[in-house]
Design a protein around this motif. Structure first.
Motif, PDB file in Angstrom:
ATOM      1  N   ASN A   1       0.825  -1.204   0.000  1.00 13.12           N
ATOM      2  CA  ASN A   1       0.000   0.000   0.000  1.00 13.12           C
ATOM      3  C   ASN A   1       0.864   1.261   0.000  1.00 13.12           C
ATOM      4  OD1 ASN A   1      -2.870   0.901   0.264  1.00 13.12           O
ATOM      5  ND2 ASN A   1      -2.052   1.941   2.061  1.00 13.12           N
ATOM      6  N   LEU A   2       1.893   1.267   0.838  1.00 12.38           N
ATOM      7  CA  LEU A   2       2.800   2.424   0.893  1.00 12.38           C
ATOM      8  C   LEU A   2       3.549   2.613  -0.417  1.00 12.38           C
ATOM      9  CD1 LEU A   2       4.613   2.645   4.352  1.00 12.38           C
ATOM     10  CD2 LEU A   2       3.211   4.363   3.247  1.00 12.38           C
ATOM     11  N   LEU A   3       4.057   1.513  -0.981  1.00  9.26           N
ATOM     12  CA  LEU A   3       4.807   1.594  -2.235  1.00  9.26           C
ATOM     13  C   LEU A   3       3.940   2.148  -3.355  1.00  9.26           C
ATOM     14  CD1 LEU A   3       6.799  -1.776  -2.183  1.00  9.26           C
ATOM     15  CD2 LEU A   3       7.656   0.490  -1.644  1.00  9.26           C
TER      16      LEU A   3
ATOM     17  N   LYS B   1       9.554   8.432  -0.851  1.00 10.90           N
ATOM     18  CA  LYS B   1       9.794   8.253   0.572  1.00 10.90           C
ATOM     19  C   LYS B   1       9.956   6.781   0.943  1.00 10.90           C
ATOM     20  CE  LYS B   1       6.929  12.318   1.577  1.00 10.90           C
ATOM     21  NZ  LYS B   1       5.701  12.803   2.270  1.00 10.90           N
ATOM     22  N   THR B   2       9.760   5.884  -0.028  1.00  9.10           N
ATOM     23  CA  THR B   2       9.740   4.451   0.298  1.00  9.10           C
ATOM     24  C   THR B   2      10.879   3.682  -0.368  1.00  9.10           C
ATOM     25  OG1 THR B   2       8.176   4.063  -1.519  1.00  9.10           O
ATOM     26  CG2 THR B   2       7.243   4.433   0.667  1.00  9.10           C
TER      27      THR B   2
ATOM     28  N   ASN C   1      11.566   8.879 -16.526  1.00  7.00           N
ATOM     29  CA  ASN C   1      10.928   7.693 -15.953  1.00  7.00           C
ATOM     30  C   ASN C   1       9.416   7.747 -16.110  1.00  7.00           C
ATOM     31  OD1 ASN C   1      13.393   6.688 -15.153  1.00  7.00           O
ATOM     32  ND2 ASN C   1      13.258   7.498 -13.072  1.00  7.00           N
ATOM     33  N   ARG C   2       8.847   8.934 -15.875  1.00  9.53           N
ATOM     34  CA  ARG C   2       7.397   9.070 -15.982  1.00  9.53           C
ATOM     35  C   ARG C   2       6.935   8.891 -17.426  1.00  9.53           C
ATOM     36  NH1 ARG C   2       2.867   7.749 -13.830  1.00  9.53           N
ATOM     37  NH2 ARG C   2       1.190   9.281 -14.030  1.00  9.53           N
TER      38      ARG C   2
ATOM     39  N   HIS D   1       4.356   5.826  -5.150  1.00 11.76           N
ATOM     40  CA  HIS D   1       4.611   5.834  -6.587  1.00 11.76           C
ATOM     41  C   HIS D   1       3.686   6.810  -7.310  1.00 11.76           C
ATOM     42  CE1 HIS D   1       5.646   4.244 -10.553  1.00 11.76           C
ATOM     43  NE2 HIS D   1       4.358   4.174 -10.811  1.00 11.76           N
ATOM     44  N   LEU D   2       2.457   6.917  -6.834  1.00  5.31           N
ATOM     45  CA  LEU D   2       1.468   7.762  -7.511  1.00  5.31           C
ATOM     46  C   LEU D   2       1.543   9.214  -7.072  1.00  5.31           C
ATOM     47  CD1 LEU D   2      -1.615   5.363  -7.351  1.00  5.31           C
ATOM     48  CD2 LEU D   2      -0.205   5.878  -9.349  1.00  5.31           C
ATOM     49  N   SER D   3       2.187   9.491  -5.952  1.00  2.00           N
ATOM     50  CA  SER D   3       2.232  10.864  -5.438  1.00  2.00           C
ATOM     51  C   SER D   3       3.329  11.659  -6.127  1.00  2.00           C
ATOM     52  CB  SER D   3       2.471  10.856  -3.931  1.00  2.00           C
ATOM     53  OG  SER D   3       3.747  10.337  -3.635  1.00  2.00           O
TER      54      SER D   3
END
Length: 612
Positions: A369-371, A382-383, A512-513, A375-377
């Motif tokens: 969930n954190l990953l 931060k992970t 990357n995006r 990734h979407l933010s």
């Protein structure tokens, strides 16, 4: 001034300042070059504007005078670096006979201060054999501290400072503190005092005056510089602890006093960047600050304070035999998906030790969930450390999956395969560990999972949004970023050019995006969800549930990019959406409320096709 140069000045051919600088490059003088080290001028030819310099790392360099003007700096013959050129054997003998005198001479030649790394660079190889340096330096540091002629810091990256004048070492240390212009300077001065507390054996009064100054500084700065104020008090307490005859006045401000003035979030932000030993001193003050409530207070900071703070708080709770309270807090936070990456990393690393009662299948779901959310933010990731732990700890996935039943393991593995954070090869490696622990999950790498990877069902609106973002990146943001890099490159030294580094980091993000969007769009298959099969929960259906209290709860399970919590729209790839797929009227499922994140038992009441 050199006679030949003086004639040129008198004739008006060169200005006097140029003549003085030129004299410094006359034969017999010494200079230093950034790359070639110290050197001695051996010859020059004024008519042809040439100078020959023997450098320690590049002998007999013939240089243009103008270039030598710009790239060298004059040093006197008594400078340590000059002696390395002509009196190297004498320096080597001094290193063996009197290392303190050698280092004092070296520091004096560098303005009285020098880091340990710079000192090693100056001595190792030339004056002291590289293989012998470490042993020599340990012995030299001991001799320096005993002599008290030099302030020797605890950290290698901090500077050694030469003590000068007629002051005693204690007086000099106090003077350094009094000369500090800010809290950081005071903290550094206090650390030097703590490391050389023996200098105050006969001068405790000087320390007592410092305590008053520290108290005043901490009180004044605590509101705007809480972290540094706490660090200052921790450094003060270290000095008091090492000075046996020194005690704090009852009215002096304590760490516990400042802790009572701030909430957990603010404290975590201020304390997180501090060194581990300072954080520990702060957290050890919690019982004094909050009495019987200290455990409840400290666990509120646990998952917000960063990796160092997490470790120190856990150690304190273990020592105080309060680990059960931490476990209750962590289980609650995991259930609410409210735990941060540093706390999850600690749980994973301590899964066979202090965190054994907390390590559960829910930890795996929290990690994914954190990953996914990170990734979407927008903004920096931060992970990264959490992802690295998951991939590099070869036993972690197996330990997680072994705690799951087969359905939980399949759902976890499916979600991991669909997680956009992992590259294809990474997914295969992770999946191999899952299969090893739960062989029945092997079906997920069969043709069915490959089809799921190839086909991504999305709404037409979400597909257009993705295409618009890709178009904006290619046509607007990448060209603008290229211009920004070009402009930033002109600001100077790229190693210290913040604008250039920021623009290059953004360039990497955009690249990357762009690749990620292109891959996702190539897999996407647009739909308006018309004609969805409503005999069971499928993509494009609206599901009405009843909860344990008989209250109706409605969710729409839609495309991969259609999540909207405010409308209760779920992506079929989300944890909640995936758990609904295949349910029929009368079936029950454990789900999390999108608002409170609490677990609830839902029963399917009806299913209908989604009507856009």
């Amino acid at each position: 001034m050199h006679p030949d140069v003086a004639k040129l000045v008198e004739a008006g051919r060169i200005p006097k300042p140029v003549g003085e600088r030129l004299t410094q490059l006359s034969p017999g003088n010494f200079c230093v070059h950034k790359s070639w080290g110290a050197g001695k001028v051996v010859d020059w030819d004024l008519p042809s504007k040439k100078v020959v310099i023997d450098f320690e790392r590049s002998a007999a360099q013939t240089m243009e005078l103008q270039f030598a003007f710009q790239k060298t700096e004059w040093i006197p013959a008594e400078d340590f670096r000059a002696k390395k050129v002509e009196q190297l054997e004498e320096l080597r003998a001094l290193a063996k006979k009197d290392p303190v005198e050698l280092i004092v001479h070296l520091l004096d030649s560098h303005g009285g201060t020098m880091t340990g790394d710079a000192l090693e660079k100056e001595l190792s190889g030339a004056v002291i054999a590289p293989d012998d340096f470490k042993k020599w330096w340990e012995s030299a540091k001991k001799a320096l501290r005993e002599s008290r002629r030099v302030v020797v810091p605890q950290k290698r990256t901090e500077a050694l400072v030469l003590r000068g004048g007629d002051r005693t070492p204690a007086q000099q240390l106090v003077a350094d503190f009094e000369a500090a212009r800010d809290l950081k300077g005071m903290i550094k001065a206090l650390e030097a005092i703590a490391s050389d507390i023996g200098a105050f054996a006969n001068d405790q009064d000087a320390l007592r005056q410092l305590l008053t100054d520290i108290d005043e500084a901490a009180r004044k700065s605590s509101r705007v510089q809480l972290g540094l104020s706490l660090q200052l008090l921790a450094a003060r307490d270290e000095v008091v602890g090492t000075a046996k005859a020194l005690e704090l006045d009852p009215s002096a401000v304590r760490i516990s006093d400042l802790l009572q003035t701030v909430d957990a979030q603010k404290l975590a932000e201020e304390v997180g960047p501090l060194p581990s030993n300072r954080q520990r001193a702060i957290f050890e003050a919690y019982p004094a600050a909050f009495g019987n409530e200290w455990v409840d207070r400290i666990v509120q900071v646990f998952d917000r304070v960063g990796a160092r703070g997490v470790t120190e708080i856990a150690r304190i709770l273990v020592e105080k035999k309060e680990l059960l309270a931490l476990g209750r807090h962590l289980r609650s936070a995991i259930a609410r998906r409210a735990l941060g990456p540093d706390a999850l990393i600690w749980i994973c690393r301590e899964r066979n030790g202090s965190a054994i009662e907390v390590f559960s299948p829910e930890v795996g779901a929290s990690i994914l969930n954190l990953l996914e959310n990170d990734h979407l933010s927008d903004g920096p990731r931060k992970t990264s450390r959490l992802q690295t732990l998951l991939t590099e700890d070869k036993q972690l996935l197996g330990d997680l999956v072994s705690l799951m039943d087969i359905n939980e393991a399949r759902n976890f593995a499916r979600r991991m395969l669909e997680c956009p954070v992992f590259a294809d090869l990474e997914k295969k490696s992770l999946m191999a560990r899952v299969i090893k622990a739960k062989p029945d999950t092997a079906e997920l790498v069969s043709g069915e999972s490959k089809k799921r990877e190839e086909d991504l069902l999305v709404s037409w609106d979400s597909l257009e949004r993705k295409k618009a973002e890709l178009d904006d990146i290619i046509r607007v943001r990448i060209p603008q970023n290229t211009k920004d890099i070009s402009i930033a490159r002109e600001y100077g030294d790229l190693r210290e050019n913040f604008e250039y580094k920021s623009a290059k980091d953004y360039q990497k993000f955009l690249g990357n995006r762009k690749a990620e969007l292109q891959k996702e769009i190539s897999r996407a298959r647009g739909t308006d969800f018309k004609g969805s099969d409503a005999s069971a929960v499928n993509i494009g259906t609206v599901v009405t549930f009843t909860d344990g209290n008989g209250k109706e709860v409605v969710y729409s399970v839609l495309g991969a990019w259609d999540s909207d919590p405010e409308k209760s729209y779920l992506s079929y790839l989300s944890e909640l959406g995936a758990s609904f797929l295949g349910l029929k009227p009368g079936d029950t499922v454990e789900a999390r409320d999108l608002t409170t994140d609490e677990k609830q038992t839902l029963t399917v009441r009806s299913i209908a096709a989604f009507n856009p």
